[in-house]
Scaffold this active site. Structure first.
Site, PDB file in Angstrom:
ATOM      1  N   PHE A 131       0.843  -1.200   0.000  1.00  0.00           N
ATOM      2  CA  PHE A 131       0.000   0.000   0.000  1.00  0.00           C
ATOM      3  C   PHE A 131       0.871   1.240   0.000  1.00  0.00           C
ATOM      4  O   PHE A 131       1.890   1.294   0.701  1.00  0.00           O
ATOM      5  CB  PHE A 131      -0.889   0.050   1.245  1.00  0.00           C
ATOM      6  CG  PHE A 131      -1.875  -1.070   1.375  1.00  0.00           C
ATOM      7  CD1 PHE A 131      -3.180  -0.925   0.950  1.00  0.00           C
ATOM      8  CD2 PHE A 131      -1.488  -2.288   1.936  1.00  0.00           C
ATOM      9  CE1 PHE A 131      -4.094  -1.958   1.088  1.00  0.00           C
ATOM     10  CE2 PHE A 131      -2.391  -3.322   2.073  1.00  0.00           C
ATOM     11  CZ  PHE A 131      -3.696  -3.162   1.650  1.00  0.00           C
ATOM     12  N   ASP A 132       0.452   2.240  -0.758  1.00  0.00           N
ATOM     13  CA  ASP A 132       0.986   3.574  -0.540  1.00  0.00           C
ATOM     14  C   ASP A 132       0.308   4.121   0.719  1.00  0.00           C
ATOM     15  O   ASP A 132      -0.791   3.669   1.082  1.00  0.00           O
ATOM     16  CB  ASP A 132       0.684   4.462  -1.748  1.00  0.00           C
ATOM     17  CG  ASP A 132       1.169   5.888  -1.523  1.00  0.00           C
ATOM     18  OD1 ASP A 132       2.346   6.069  -1.169  1.00  0.00           O
ATOM     19  OD2 ASP A 132       0.358   6.811  -1.683  1.00  0.00           O
TER      20      ASP A 132
END
Length: 862
Positions: free
Chosen positions: A536-537
């Protein structure tokens, strides 16, 4: 030493017919340019204005900028002139074997390089213009026998053109963009009327259910004949008469399709079934032959039903937008077709009406049900945007409370909307186009089954030919050898295998689209269903993406007003989310105090920003920037303040003016409320590794990861380091998905097995770059997408086990003496089983926190 310079050119201007970066013409363009002296590298990337761009790295000492432009233009024009791309749709669903046969027929045309046909009717062809024309390809689709007819199908035209949606890239034009030499006309012509004046009725006397009705009549006749024969309640000829009539009804469409196949020089499974039925009749086994034709016809019609249902689920998306709109002109409301709306038009939308176009609210407040586009089950409040003209110029950056989409449903308030995009450019139109393209893309398992069938079918035919001569080797009559061969022919026909994967993939793609998730084909659907790692960013993905200024700690000898005035002056020139937080917080704290003025503002990639204020150079940057520069060591009080804020999970920025440090600014981007719940749901679905990759410092990354329940966090990563991190994860753990916004994370997403973009509705670049697009800016859609993919993978595996397992059991069983009737029951029963199993995906429901994550709960009204 040679230095490299790069130029970026809008890809649609170079190759106007090419949409995706997987097109073969991209590789051809790269090969044409890389052979030139001075050109070092050519690749595709996402432009700043949401346009895919061609990035060319060259040596200015060897080749001039003008020459690079000329080469790119010449190569693009040559490829555009040489290669064409046709995308159309057959006006009905096809059997999987029929779709594959049609694709093979197209590939056999001289000049066709690639052709894909989906069972739901989507057709894509890449061809060489000098060898074959688009008209010739369309005529191939219109030829009798090109598309086998079927009573269970719908529609009237064999190859009527689809509603082709051309999506121009609305990018800002930069100085280094090449505008010359290309035609920007309609990519896929729409001939009026019936294509080639060819009309081919498929429905039969009972419409689209004709084959199903014929099969049912055949079954009834078969049952009557069996009962009469068993209980002797009628004349001796009556059972035979019933069986012969069952042959007529059950074999009508099978014979029709077999004849078309033979005329087209194809030998398909339908022909094999007909041969087996004729063989059974020749042996006097009329009941078994009638049973074969009844079940085969029933299975065939239900397979068409399955394909048609998946197709209709997708086509329903295209019908959501209204056909007309009420436009304000000269103080009056004028009803006009939606296709005539232009950007800038003001449309009046009454309560409970569907919105006709993508746009921004200019007057009125309301709640809009966005479930048809984004899958959100809760209506979203809308209010007027301050500057409508500026908003439609950068539509994808407009906050959600101002932006609306075509096909969504207005609530109880009347609103005026300024149109931002033409009808064919709307988010809904683009989703329909991309889902249609996805239908024609086969999954890895589908490629495997295709290869398997190409080897398996000839092997079966060889085995049947040998069994016909078994009477020569063993002491038995020819009739027994012939019967055994026909039984093996029935048992080994891979009907269930042919339909098992495409029915599951189409059902999965259709169900995802209905739930606000765009899946671009079978490959990402399967991959997402089998991976165990998701990266995930942080900003805007796991967090709200709206950080707030929480702390201002001044250095010795500095004042808070001075620090905030400098920070405000510099950050007002930036559109970074952290800059917005600093601007909002500084304005609130400074009030009416005098403001400073910044000039010569310049970004420091991945580190911060520098500018000139009051004649002195100002740096606002991450702490690591100052540790990297020997002449900018942090004073102890600033360093201590920074460490304290970082330990509290703040993202910090150091402010220095000239040689003097002014202090530390702390901002915080809070995690999304559902983030922890989503991570728990993903772990429950079998995702073992949940990793965050972020440009923020490691302490902040660790704090956020701990609060939402991630297994690992990687901080202090530059954009290129995120790509390296994804590659390392793939090397270590195999398949990995990357979740981001599709803009800043595009390189990392492109290197992941599956790239997942959030908030893709209205964002051109997110729709273009992602393998899976979550239309809403809602993290809770992710478990739905993963869960559906998991279910699709399970269904595909189950279907393969059933189809291959039944064949593996029946072949030796029929060789050992199993009769045709029993073989038919198991064979056709397995076909029906895999179809029904695949259709279960259309009803897939995933709940997060007791609330449906898809749009099923939304009451969509016509």
């Amino acid at each position: 030493m040679n230095t490299s310079t790069k130029i970026r050119i809008d890809l649609p201007l170079v190759l106007p017919d090419v949409q995706g970066d997987h097109d073969h013409c991209i590789a051809r363009l790269n090969a044409a340019l890389l052979g030139r002296p001075g050109i070092e590298q050519v690749h595709i990337k996402s432009g700043e204005a949401n346009t895919p761009v061609l990035c060319v790295h060259y040596q200015p000492e060897t080749i001039s900028l003008q020459r690079v432009r000329e080469l790119v233009q010449a190569a693009g024009a040559e490829l555009t002139a040489k290669y064409g791309h046709l995308s159309t749709r057959i006006e009905r669903a096809l059997h999987a074997r029929s779709a594959r046969a049609l694709a093979d027929r197209l590939r056999a045309v001289p000049g066709v390089h690639e052709a894909e046909v989906s069972p739901s009717g989507a057709v894509t062809v890449e061809y060489e213009r000098a060898l074959v024309s688009e008209e010739a390809l369309r005529s191939v689709l219109s030829e009798p026998g090109a598309v086998p007819s079927a009573g269970a199908s719908s529609g009237t035209n064999t190859a009527a053109p689809a509603q082709h949606i051309v999506v121009p890239n609305k990018a800002e034009r930069h100085d280094d963009h090449d505008h010359a030499g290309h035609d920007h006309g309609e990519r896929f012509p729409h001939p009026e009327g019936k294509e080639g004046d060819h009309e081919h009725a498929h429905g039969g006397i009972f419409g689209e259910n004709s084959e199903l009705i014929f099969a049912s009549v055949a079954g009834a006749l078969l049952a009557v004949g069996w009962l009469i024969g068993r209980y002797g309640s009628g004349p001796d000829w009556l059972p035979l008469g019933c069986y012969i009539a069952a042959y007529g009804f059950g074999g009508f469409y099978t014979t029709k399709e077999a004849v078309e196949n033979i005329l087209a020089r194809r030998f398909e499974i339908d022909t094999l079934m007909l041969v087996a039925a004729v063989g059974a009749a020749a042996l006097g086994q009329w009941a078994e032959g009638a049973l074969l034709l009844f079940l085969f016809s029933l299975g065939h019609s239900l397979e068409h039903y399955a394909m048609g249902r998946a197709r209709r689920a997708i086509e329903a998306l295209a019908k959501l937008a209204p056909e007309t709109a009420n436009v304000r002109r000269d103080g009056q409301l004028v009803e006009v077709p939606v296709g005539e709306l232009q950007p800038g038009d003001i449309v009046a939308v009454r309560p409970n009406e569907r919105l006709p176009a993508d746009g921004v609210v200019t007057v009125g407040t309301s709640s809009v049900n966005q479930a048809p586009v984004t899958g959100e089950s809760v209506p979203i409040d809308k209010q007027p945007v301050p500057d409508p003209q500026a908003a439609i110029a950068s539509f994808d950056r407009v906050p959600a409370e101002h932006r609306v989409f075509a096909g969504t449903i207005n609530g109880g308030g009347a609103i005026d909307v300024m149109v931002a995009r033409r009808a064919e450019q709307s988010t809904m139109a683009r989703v329909v186009k991309m889902v249609t393209d996805a239908e024609a893309q086969r999954s890895p398992t589908q490629h495997f089954t295709d290869r398997f069938e190409k080897l398996f079918v000839p092997s079966v035919l060889g085995l049947v030919a040998l069994l016909l001569f078994a009477w020569v080797v063993i002491d038995e009559p020819f009739v027994d050898s012939f019967y055994r061969a026909m039984a093996v022919l029935v048992a080994a026909s891979p009907c269930a295998l042919a339909i098992s994967v495409p029915s599951a993939v189409l059902s999965g793609v259709a169900r995802a689209a209905r739930g606000g998730v765009l899946v671009k084909g079978g490959a990402p659907l399967e991959n997402l269903g089998t991976l165990s790692s998701i990266a995930f960013d942080k900003t805007g993905t796991l967090t709200e993406g709206k950080p707030k200024l929480t702390d201002v700690v001044t250095a010795t000898g500095a004042s808070e007003p001075d620090l905030l005035a400098v920070a405000l002056a510099v950050e007002e020139h930036s559109d970074h989310p952290l800059a917005a937080a600093v601007i909002a917080g500084a304005k609130e704290r400074l009030g009416n105090q005098p403001k400073a003025v910044a000039s010569h503002v310049k970004s420091i990639t991945g580190r911060g920003v520098q500018a000139m204020v009051d004649g002195e150079q100002v740096h606002i940057a991450k702490p690591v920037y100052f540790t990297e520069n020997a002449n900018a060591a942090l004073p102890k009080d600033v360093d201590d303040a920074n460490r304290n804020l970082v330990e509290q999970g703040r993202t910090t920025m150091i402010v220095r003016k000239g040689a003097k440090f002014l202090g530390v600014i702390g901002v915080m981007d809070t995690p999304r409320p559902v983030a922890g719940e989503v991570m728990a749901a993903l772990r429950g679905l079998g995702i073992e590794r949940l990793i965050m990759i972020s440009g923020d410092n490691q302490q902040v990354a660790d704090a956020v990861a701990k609060s939402v329940g991630l297994t690992e966090a990687k901080g202090d990563l530059m954009p290129e380091q995120k790509v390296v991190a994804i590659k390392e994860l793939r090397t270590k753990h195999g398949k990995v998905a990357m979740v981001g916004d599709g803009v800043n994370d595009a390189p990392a997403m492109a290197n992941a097995t599956v790239g997942i973009a959030m908030g893709a509705a209205g964002s051109d670049v997110a729709l273009e770059t992602a393998d899976v697009a979550l239309m809403a800016d809602d993290l809770s859609q992710l478990p739905f997408a993963v869960g559906l993919s998991r279910s699709t993978s399970r269904v595909i595996k189950q279907n393969l086990w059933v189809s291959l397992g039944v064949v593996a059991v029946l072949i030796p069983a029929t060789i050992m003496g199993l009769n045709i009737g029993t073989a038919v029951l198991f064979h056709e029963g397995s076909t029906l089983l895999v179809v029904v199993n695949a259709l279960r995906l259309l009803a897939y429901n995933d709940k997060l926190g007791g609330k449906t994550t898809a749009s099923d709960s939304a009451q969509v009204k016509s």
